[in-house]
Scaffold this motif. Structure first.
Motif, PDB file in Angstrom:
ATOM      1  N   VAL A   1      -2.417  -6.443  16.268  1.00  0.00           N
ATOM      2  CA  VAL A   1      -1.354  -7.733  16.181  1.00  0.00           C
ATOM      3  C   VAL A   1      -1.947  -7.120  14.241  1.00  0.00           C
ATOM      4  O   VAL A   1      -0.827  -7.496  13.615  1.00  0.00           O
ATOM      5  N   LEU A   2      -3.276  -6.490  13.505  1.00  0.00           N
ATOM      6  CA  LEU A   2      -2.852  -6.899  12.434  1.00  0.00           C
ATOM      7  C   LEU A   2      -2.602  -5.661  11.920  1.00  0.00           C
ATOM      8  O   LEU A   2      -3.288  -5.391  10.503  1.00  0.00           O
ATOM      9  N   THR A   3      -2.146  -4.630  12.698  1.00  0.00           N
ATOM     10  CA  THR A   3      -1.576  -3.175  11.963  1.00  0.00           C
ATOM     11  C   THR A   3      -0.684  -3.246  10.829  1.00  0.00           C
ATOM     12  O   THR A   3      -0.883  -2.881   9.937  1.00  0.00           O
ATOM     13  N   PRO A   4       0.210  -4.494  10.960  1.00  0.00           N
ATOM     14  CA  PRO A   4       1.358  -4.545  10.049  1.00  0.00           C
ATOM     15  C   PRO A   4       0.711  -4.953   8.952  1.00  0.00           C
ATOM     16  O   PRO A   4       1.030  -4.238   7.400  1.00  0.00           O
ATOM     17  N   VAL A   5      -0.069  -5.773   8.311  1.00  0.00           N
ATOM     18  CA  VAL A   5      -1.086  -6.227   7.567  1.00  0.00           C
ATOM     19  C   VAL A   5      -1.671  -4.839   7.093  1.00  0.00           C
ATOM     20  O   VAL A   5      -1.351  -4.950   5.355  1.00  0.00           O
ATOM     21  N   THR A   6      -2.531  -4.157   8.058  1.00  0.00           N
ATOM     22  CA  THR A   6      -3.718  -3.178   7.450  1.00  0.00           C
ATOM     23  C   THR A   6      -2.665  -2.480   6.842  1.00  0.00           C
ATOM     24  O   THR A   6      -3.278  -1.501   5.549  1.00  0.00           O
ATOM     25  N   ASP A   7      -1.759  -2.287   7.317  1.00  0.00           N
ATOM     26  CA  ASP A   7      -0.802  -1.092   6.551  1.00  0.00           C
ATOM     27  C   ASP A   7      -0.246  -1.128   5.311  1.00  0.00           C
ATOM     28  O   ASP A   7       0.007  -1.198   3.976  1.00  0.00           O
ATOM     29  N   VAL A   8       0.109  -2.829   5.410  1.00  0.00           N
ATOM     30  CA  VAL A   8       0.651  -2.551   3.846  1.00  0.00           C
ATOM     31  C   VAL A   8      -1.243  -3.111   2.941  1.00  0.00           C
ATOM     32  O   VAL A   8      -0.551  -3.124   1.280  1.00  0.00           O
ATOM     33  N   LEU A   9      -1.812  -3.301   2.943  1.00  0.00           N
ATOM     34  CA  LEU A   9      -3.239  -3.777   2.201  1.00  0.00           C
ATOM     35  C   LEU A   9      -3.460  -2.189   2.054  1.00  0.00           C
ATOM     36  O   LEU A   9      -3.639  -2.356   0.560  1.00  0.00           O
ATOM     37  N   ASP A  10      -3.537  -1.381   3.198  1.00  0.00           N
ATOM     38  CA  ASP A  10      -3.489   0.092   2.582  1.00  0.00           C
ATOM     39  C   ASP A  10      -2.551   1.011   1.456  1.00  0.00           C
ATOM     40  O   ASP A  10      -2.896   1.597   0.329  1.00  0.00           O
ATOM     41  N   ALA A  11      -1.246   0.769   1.937  1.00  0.00           N
ATOM     42  CA  ALA A  11      -0.297   0.955   0.694  1.00  0.00           C
ATOM     43  C   ALA A  11      -0.753   0.413  -0.095  1.00  0.00           C
ATOM     44  O   ALA A  11      -0.176   1.170  -1.693  1.00  0.00           O
ATOM     45  N   ALA A  12      -1.222  -0.972  -0.905  1.00  0.00           N
ATOM     46  CA  ALA A  12      -0.966  -1.360  -1.822  1.00  0.00           C
ATOM     47  C   ALA A  12      -1.980  -0.446  -3.249  1.00  0.00           C
ATOM     48  O   ALA A  12      -2.039  -0.445  -4.109  1.00  0.00           O
ATOM     49  N   LEU A  13      -3.492  -1.441  -1.716  1.00  0.00           N
ATOM     50  CA  LEU A  13      -4.544  -0.187  -2.580  1.00  0.00           C
ATOM     51  C   LEU A  13      -4.355   1.276  -3.245  1.00  0.00           C
ATOM     52  O   LEU A  13      -4.204   2.131  -4.160  1.00  0.00           O
ATOM     53  N   ARG A  14      -4.217   2.304  -2.349  1.00  0.00           N
ATOM     54  CA  ARG A  14      -3.463   3.786  -2.446  1.00  0.00           C
ATOM     55  C   ARG A  14      -2.374   3.168  -3.456  1.00  0.00           C
ATOM     56  O   ARG A  14      -2.510   4.236  -4.489  1.00  0.00           O
ATOM     57  N   ALA A  15      -1.782   2.661  -4.290  1.00  0.00           N
ATOM     58  CA  ALA A  15      -0.885   2.472  -5.031  1.00  0.00           C
ATOM     59  C   ALA A  15      -0.830   2.201  -6.601  1.00  0.00           C
ATOM     60  O   ALA A  15      -0.497   2.497  -7.451  1.00  0.00           O
ATOM     61  N   GLY A  16      -2.730   1.808  -6.584  1.00  0.00           N
ATOM     62  CA  GLY A  16      -2.925   0.820  -7.564  1.00  0.00           C
ATOM     63  C   GLY A  16      -3.011   0.067  -7.992  1.00  0.00           C
ATOM     64  O   GLY A  16      -3.103  -0.409  -8.701  1.00  0.00           O
ATOM     65  N   GLY A  17      -2.166  -0.748  -6.953  1.00  0.00           N
ATOM     66  CA  GLY A  17      -2.646  -1.958  -6.670  1.00  0.00           C
ATOM     67  C   GLY A  17      -3.067  -3.114  -7.565  1.00  0.00           C
ATOM     68  O   GLY A  17      -2.527  -4.019  -7.446  1.00  0.00           O
TER      69      GLY A  17
END
Length: 65
Positions: free
Chosen positions: A49-65
């Motif tokens: 259920v949380l996978t789409p949310v965690t994918d976005v958060l992970d990508a944002a953090l790795r991109a230097g968000g």
């Protein structure tokens, strides 16, 4: 992306607040990106259920968000 980072910081601060008591939250330092990524991974492990949310958060953090 800044909003996502702020939400993660708020999540981390709330977690510290809940786990350590009311007086400790103000004294707790803000977590770094590595700590936030670990929290995102923990959320992702909860289920699909949380996978789409965690994918976005992970990508944002790795991109230097």
């Amino acid at each position: 992306m800044r909003l996502i980072r702020r939400l993660l910081v708020m999540f981390a601060a709330t977690s510290v607040f809940c786990l350590s008591g009311a007086g400790m939250a103000a004294a707790a330092p803000l977590p770094g990106v590595d700590a936030l990524l670990a929290q995102v991974k923990s959320l992702g492990d909860l289920g699909g259920v949380l996978t789409p949310v965690t994918d976005v958060l992970d990508a944002a953090l790795r991109a230097g968000g």
